[in-house]
Design an enzyme around this catalytic site. Structure first.
Site, short mmCIF file in Angstrom:
data_model
loop_
_atom_site.label_atom_id
_atom_site.label_comp_id
_atom_site.label_asym_id
_atom_site.label_seq_id
_atom_site.Cartn_x
_atom_site.Cartn_y
_atom_site.Cartn_z
N ASN A 290 0.96 -1.49 0.26
CA ASN A 290 0.25 -0.11 0.19
C ASN A 290 0.33 1.45 -0.19
O ASN A 290 2.28 1.16 0.16
CB ASN A 290 -0.55 -0.06 1.35
CG ASN A 290 -0.02 0.34 2.27
OD1 ASN A 290 0.75 0.87 2.96
ND2 ASN A 290 -0.46 -0.75 3.08
N LYS A 291 0.70 2.14 0.22
CA LYS A 291 1.45 4.10 -0.38
C LYS A 291 1.72 4.40 1.24
O LYS A 291 3.16 4.42 0.75
CB LYS A 291 0.02 5.14 -0.30
CG LYS A 291 0.87 6.36 -1.28
CD LYS A 291 -0.13 6.93 -1.18
CE LYS A 291 -0.71 7.77 -0.60
NZ LYS A 291 -1.58 9.36 -0.51
N LYS A 292 2.15 3.35 2.32
CA LYS A 292 2.11 3.84 3.67
C LYS A 292 3.15 2.77 3.10
O LYS A 292 4.50 3.15 3.53
CB LYS A 292 1.43 3.71 4.40
CG LYS A 292 2.30 3.56 6.22
CD LYS A 292 1.20 3.49 7.21
CE LYS A 292 1.94 3.47 8.43
NZ LYS A 292 2.75 2.66 8.43
N GLU A 293 3.24 1.59 3.31
CA GLU A 293 4.50 0.52 2.79
C GLU A 293 5.29 0.89 2.26
O GLU A 293 6.38 0.86 1.88
CB GLU A 293 3.27 -1.03 3.12
CG GLU A 293 3.00 -1.29 3.82
CD GLU A 293 2.35 -2.42 3.63
OE1 GLU A 293 1.76 -3.35 4.39
OE2 GLU A 293 1.94 -2.86 2.40
N ASP B 224 -5.97 -8.12 1.67
CA ASP B 224 -6.04 -9.52 1.31
C ASP B 224 -6.62 -10.10 -0.05
O ASP B 224 -6.21 -11.05 -0.76
CB ASP B 224 -6.56 -10.78 2.64
CG ASP B 224 -5.26 -10.56 3.33
OD1 ASP B 224 -4.51 -9.74 3.75
OD2 ASP B 224 -5.13 -10.50 4.71
#
Length: 326
Positions: A205-208, A275
């Site tokens: 995701n964007k944060k990761e 998921d």
């Protein structure tokens, strides 16, 4: 159109054989109502009405794949405890092959207990061990799953950074898949993506992505592309699929990028949505869809599950209905 292609592929092809390898969890929910504060501390008193236990992590990826119509083998590690028995029981009920799940006496099964008053989560309690599996267990685990890698149509690594997918094991799995000409899809976690080198597709995701690329911020398409190229360069992955929450899903390669707008209209709980995305990507790619087609379908799948409280799954029929509506 895409809905007709999805319908035909789903009904006219054998169920794809997909191997999911990753960290297994149990999501434990306690539902109730809270109308007053405790006299002992400034916290709500929950009057518990019911409890439920749902498989999470890589097990939720497998659950999503089963409900999409795939044939699934699930490989992972649990503790030698009662919660492990709960995981196995739920997997058996779902029809998910769990013969590749090994027990590690040195750890507990990961359990996340969420206490929910009405529609509001008021606390989450985690019980877990996150140390890496031993070198001996890693070796035996890889030997155990090798025959299933060989017969799988696609392999999914669902990494929740709980100790199973060590750098050496991840690279060994991906390298073996490459030697067999099989695609590896990764749902990543942690700061070091070098352990995913050689994967066909990585889905942060964007944060990761920002954390792994050591980017100060991702506030624009330019920031997104710059961070993505750091990961593409370090992993040699062919595709990076970045989930952008309310902004949709980005498909990024070394040469190009495309953002697919979000399909969701209502959001109640994003638990497990990632998921659903990785499972739908794996299912569609196994049936021969392009990455863009698979990402579009995954976007619709995610828009369905986030309308539910807790980890949820969807079906091809629901996705087709959503495609028709939109």
């Amino acid at each position: 159109m895409l809905k007709e292609k999805l319908h035909n592929a789903h009904h006219n092809n054998p169920a794809p054989d997909i191997l999911v390898i990753g960290d297994l969890m149990l999501d434990h929910y306690i539902f109730g109502s809270a109308t007053r504060l405790s006299p002992e501390a400034p916290v709500p008193i929950l009057n518990a009405h019911r409890e439920s236990k749902i498989i999470g992590g890589a097990a939720n990826v497998a659950s999503n794949l089963i409900d999409l119509g795939a044939k699934v083998h699930l490989a992972g590690i649990v503790g030698n405890d009662l919660f492990a028995a709960d995981v196995i029981e739920i997997l058996t009920t779902k029809g998910i092959d769990n013969r590749l799940i090994l027990k590690d006496d040195s750890r507990v099964t990961t359990v996340k207990t969420r206490v929910i008053a009405g529609n509001h989560q008021i606390v989450r309690i985690d019980k877990e061990d996150i140390h890496n599996i031993s070198a001996e267990l890693e070796e035996s685990f890889f030997a155990f799953i090798t025959p299933y890698i060989e017969k799988a149509d696609i392999v999914v690594l669902s990494d929740y950074n709980k100790g199973l997918l060590t750098p050496t094991l991840s690279l060994k799995i991906i390298g073996y898949c490459q030697s067999l000409g099989k695609k590896t899809l990764v749902d990543p976690k942690g700061m070091d993506y070098s352990k995913y080198e050689g994967a066909f597709l990585i889905k942060p995701n964007k944060k990761e992505l920002a954390e792994a690329a050591k980017a100060e911020k991702i506030n624009s398409d330019e920031d997104l592309i710059k961070a993505a190229h750091v990961i593409l360069d370090s992993t040699k992955a062919t595709y990076l699929i970045v989930t952008l929450s309310e902004a949709g899903i980005a498909i990024i390669t070394k040469e190009d990028y495309k953002i697919i707008p979000v399909a969701a209209t209502e959001v109640y709980d994003v638990t497990g949505a990632g998921d659903t995305v990785i499972a739908t990507l794996a299912y569609c790619l196994s049936l021969g869809f392009s990455v863009e087609e698979a990402a579009t379908i995954s976007n619709y799948a995610a828009s369905i599950v986030i309308k539910h409280i807790g980890s949820a799954t969807t079906s091809i029929e629901e996705i087709i209905a959503s495609l028709k509506t939109n």
